[in-house]
Enzyme design. Sequence first.
Site, PDB file in Angstrom:
ATOM      1  N   HIS A   1       0.835  -1.204   0.000  1.00 23.46           N
ATOM      2  CA  HIS A   1       0.000   0.000   0.000  1.00 23.46           C
ATOM      3  C   HIS A   1       0.870   1.254   0.000  1.00 23.46           C
ATOM      4  O   HIS A   1       2.039   1.218   0.371  1.00 23.46           O
ATOM      5  CB  HIS A   1      -0.905   0.007   1.227  1.00 23.46           C
ATOM      6  CG  HIS A   1      -2.004  -0.998   1.178  1.00 23.46           C
ATOM      7  ND1 HIS A   1      -2.945  -1.107   2.170  1.00 23.46           N
ATOM      8  CD2 HIS A   1      -2.334  -1.949   0.256  1.00 23.46           C
ATOM      9  CE1 HIS A   1      -3.809  -2.073   1.867  1.00 23.46           C
ATOM     10  NE2 HIS A   1      -3.452  -2.601   0.719  1.00 23.46           N
TER      11      HIS A   1
ATOM     12  N   GLU B   1       0.805   3.921   1.906  1.00 26.79           N
ATOM     13  CA  GLU B   1       1.285   4.351   3.215  1.00 26.79           C
ATOM     14  C   GLU B   1       2.516   3.557   3.647  1.00 26.79           C
ATOM     15  O   GLU B   1       3.459   4.119   4.213  1.00 26.79           O
ATOM     16  CB  GLU B   1       0.190   4.205   4.276  1.00 26.79           C
ATOM     17  CG  GLU B   1      -1.046   5.037   4.019  1.00 26.79           C
ATOM     18  CD  GLU B   1      -2.134   4.309   3.235  1.00 26.79           C
ATOM     19  OE1 GLU B   1      -3.309   4.630   3.437  1.00 26.79           O
ATOM     20  OE2 GLU B   1      -1.812   3.420   2.409  1.00 26.79           O
TER      21      GLU B   1
ATOM     22  N   CYS C   1      -6.489   1.890   5.567  1.00 24.26           N
ATOM     23  CA  CYS C   1      -7.227   0.707   6.010  1.00 24.26           C
ATOM     24  C   CYS C   1      -7.127   0.556   7.529  1.00 24.26           C
ATOM     25  O   CYS C   1      -6.113   0.880   8.137  1.00 24.26           O
ATOM     26  CB  CYS C   1      -6.736  -0.551   5.297  1.00 24.26           C
ATOM     27  SG  CYS C   1      -4.994  -0.943   5.455  1.00 24.26           S
TER      28      CYS C   1
ATOM     29  N   CYS D   1      -2.756  -0.115   7.499  1.00 24.93           N
ATOM     30  CA  CYS D   1      -2.043   1.151   7.287  1.00 24.93           C
ATOM     31  C   CYS D   1      -2.273   2.115   8.445  1.00 24.93           C
ATOM     32  O   CYS D   1      -1.359   2.850   8.819  1.00 24.93           O
ATOM     33  CB  CYS D   1      -2.453   1.770   5.959  1.00 24.93           C
ATOM     34  SG  CYS D   1      -1.810   0.821   4.552  1.00 24.93           S
TER      35      CYS D   1
END
Length: 147
Positions: A53, A55, A78, A88
């Site tokens: 992801h 992040e 998330c 995240c």
Amino acid sequence: MIDQADLQHMRRAIGLAREHVGLTASNPSVGCVIVKDGAVVGEGVTAQGGRPHAEEQALLQAGETAAGAIAYVTLEPCGARSSGAASCSELLSRAGVAEVVIACEDASPFASGQGAERLRAAGIRVRLGVLADEAQGLYADYTPPRA
């Protein structure tokens, strides 16, 4: 209050996300920019295929400088992961970011308010809706998974 720096950094995050729209499998393309003392210390975009992801990548790049920083994210981080890995929002909390600025809420059952709530519960300031009108187009074709 939204200032010019907020607009600049969120627009950069939106630009990053645009680069991978349609390339992230069932995950949405998300952009993340981490800023400390006015300087960008980390950037990330959801990788092709959906992992890692945005992040995660931005935090890896920022390293210890993420502590006390502001993270600009195009979609709510998330709050849980279908894989069971750290979400995240957990990663941002562990890194010690002071604030997370989010453009759009995520309708996924793995975020949908959970990410923002997890951040707030950790004492992190959350601002939602910054440049949402510009970021929403990124997610027009995104169909959230079922829990």
